[in-house]
Write an enzyme that holds these catalytic residues in place. Structure first.
Site, PDB file in Angstrom:
ATOM      1  N   ALA A 262       0.842  -1.200   0.000  1.00  0.00           N
ATOM      2  CA  ALA A 262       0.000   0.000   0.000  1.00  0.00           C
ATOM      3  C   ALA A 262       0.880   1.253   0.000  1.00  0.00           C
ATOM      4  CB  ALA A 262      -0.921  -0.012   1.214  1.00  0.00           C
ATOM      5  N   GLY A 264       0.211   1.302  -3.317  1.00  0.00           N
ATOM      6  CA  GLY A 264       0.129   0.549  -4.558  1.00  0.00           C
ATOM      7  C   GLY A 264       0.842   1.129  -5.756  1.00  0.00           C
ATOM      8  N   GLY A 265       1.486   2.280  -5.616  1.00  0.00           N
ATOM      9  CA  GLY A 265       2.128   2.914  -6.765  1.00  0.00           C
ATOM     10  C   GLY A 265       3.227   2.073  -7.382  1.00  0.00           C
ATOM     11  N   ASP A 335       9.536  -2.111   0.540  1.00  0.00           N
ATOM     12  CA  ASP A 335       9.428  -0.673   0.811  1.00  0.00           C
ATOM     13  C   ASP A 335       8.874  -0.525   2.229  1.00  0.00           C
ATOM     14  OD1 ASP A 335       9.596   2.070   0.204  1.00  0.00           O
ATOM     15  OD2 ASP A 335       7.474   2.131  -0.324  1.00  0.00           O
ATOM     16  N   CYS A 390      12.103   5.933   2.645  1.00  0.00           N
ATOM     17  CA  CYS A 390      12.064   7.358   2.283  1.00  0.00           C
ATOM     18  C   CYS A 390      12.612   8.198   3.435  1.00  0.00           C
ATOM     19  CB  CYS A 390      10.654   7.792   1.899  1.00  0.00           C
ATOM     20  SG  CYS A 390       9.369   7.310   3.064  1.00  0.00           S
TER      21      CYS A 390
END
Length: 465
Positions: A262, A264-265, A335, A390
């Protein structure tokens, strides 16, 4: 007389005492506590300032400024080409096409074969050193500057996918007989660990079309346009989020696991490459799974064959003891949840630097290590894992990679090698849109005003055994 003098002194000291109390500063009322975003910025100034040195003022300004986006063309939309031309007329260039160049098709096969031959030799060399630690120790003594562990090698083995996974193997996992054991993560497992590294050859999926404005261009993309059935022709993505998908090096009919999928990109990007035959999207929180499902329903048409590639799962990727998917995927994208530096300095809602979230923030490296450990257990021998965050924090980036590599080797007998991202970094830097900071492992995109992407850390590991 003495009584009068004593009374006068008493009255004098009484006045001073009452004066002091009356005008005492009320700190709690006049000096409110700092907001979580202000605390985050102070934290970054203290830790990142010495780390990045002269670069920190520029990075800091980038974090505090709005980030820039890329437009990912949704080739599943019926009229995406018309909208692609509109963006081209606005001055947005096809980023990957400009990097690939006109002569890529002619040169790629020759270069691939050359690099593959070097990689095969280096892979055998690394395996030999791992199985003969005494030899490795002697080599380290004679060549202290990482001549072996950081030597140039080449592309890893190009191995075909072992085929599609059955629904049973996806639901139940593979090889779960002797892997279910509890592993304690202390955060110090990676001390003294040296990860072998080899050069890696990248080629960029022909089916991916990503539009970007040139450096320092202040134009914004218009709102995404939709076709006649309501499917948007593109969506906006932070430029840093493109790199983990490119780093995967997807090949035809790969099976892909996105462990923290999530919103979802990145899963959608992988689907648009037209390379994976199966994309398993996992997330543990129901709210995030709902967000992921809405993204798929928005950008993938109901009558598209792509929709059949997706499998949604709800598993706790950080639970090492109950994780049951072993050697099941060709590629794994990790991620992980992190301190999200850009959001931490710009918003107070859900900020990990709030007082109530301190322990959750401190526990992040252990959580990230467990997720990466499970990712390395899930990938097939010869397959690759891409770890990304990130954040700029080394404790959530390089330290996590080192700890996870040590854990899987000591507890599960899994041997890994780091794939160099030098080619990817070089190509993205040449575009003028990305700025990188040197790191011991992987690559780190840092924000800067002319093209404000990131932060984004990526590291690629390949499983050798």
């Amino acid at each position: 007389m003495s009584c009068l003098r004593q009374s006068s002194q008493s009255f004098y000291f009484t006045q001073i005492r009452w004066k002091t109390v009356k005008f005492k500063t009320k700190i709690a009322k006049t000096k409110p506590l700092k907001t979580p975003s202000a605390q985050a910025l102070d934290h970054f100034d203290f830790y990142y300032g010495p780390l990045f040195g002269k670069k920190w003022p520029s990075i800091r300004l980038g974090l505090l400024s709005p980030n820039r986006y890329l437009a990912v063309m949704n080739t599943m939309s019926r009229n995406w080409q018309a909208h692609d031309e509109i963006l081209s007329d606005m001055g947005a260039k096809d980023l990957l096409a400009s990097i690939r160049g006109k002569a890529e098709d002619q040169a790629i096969e020759t270069k691939r074969k050359s690099v593959e031959e070097k990689a095969n030799r280096e892979t055998q060399k690394v395996k030999h050193e791992i199985s003969n630690p005494s030899t490795s120790t002697n080599t380290e003594d004679s060549e202290p500057d990482e001549a072996i562990f950081r030597s140039a090698a080449g592309l890893g083995e190009f191995r075909a996918s072992a085929g599609e996974l059955s629904s049973g193997s996806l639901q139940m996992g593979l090889g779960q007989s002797n892997q279910n054991k509890n592993v304690e993560i202390t955060g110090f497992e990676g001390e003294g660990v040296r990860i072998p590294k080899r050069d890696h050859f990248f080629y960029y999926p022909q089916a991916l079309h990503v539009r970007s404005f040139d450096r320092a261009v202040l134009l914004d993309f218009p709102a995404p346009m939709k076709d006649e059935v309501g499917v948007p022709s593109y969506w906006l993505l932070d430029g840093g989020s493109l790199l983990p998908v490119l780093a995967l090096g997807l090949q035809k009919d790969d099976s892909l696991l996105d462990m923290c999928a999530a919103p979802g990109g990145k899963s959608l990007l992988a689907a648009l490459s037209n390379l994976p035959s199966k994309i398993v999207c996992n997330d543990f929180k129901l709210a995030r799974l709902g967000q992921l499902k809405r993204a798929l329903m928005t950008y993938v048409p109901e009558d598209s064959e792509t929709i059949d590639k997706f499998v949604l799962k709800r598993k706790d990727a950080s639970d090492v003891k109950t994780w049951d998917e072993f050697e099941a995927y060709d590629k794994v994208l990790v991620d992980v949840p992190c301190s999200t530096d850009r959001l931490s300095v710009s918003t107070d809602d859900g900020n990990l630097f709030s007082t109530g979230s301190t322990q959750q923030r401190l526990d992040l490296p252990v959580l990230q290590t467990k997720i990466l450990v499970n990712a390395l257990r899930s990938v097939k021998v010869g397959g690759s894992v891409v770890y990304s965050t990130c954040t700029l924090s080394p404790s959530q980036n390089e330290a996590v990679v080192e700890n996870a590599v040590a854990v899987v080797r000591n507890d599960f007998g899994i041997v890994t090698v780091e794939e160099s991202l030098h080619q990817l970094v070089s190509h993205m830097t040449s575009s003028g849109l990305y700025r990188f900071h040197d790191t011991p492992l992987g690559a780190l995109v840092v924000p800067f005003l002319p093209s404000n992407f990131g932060p984004m850390y990526i590291c690629k590991l390949t499983r050798l055994q």
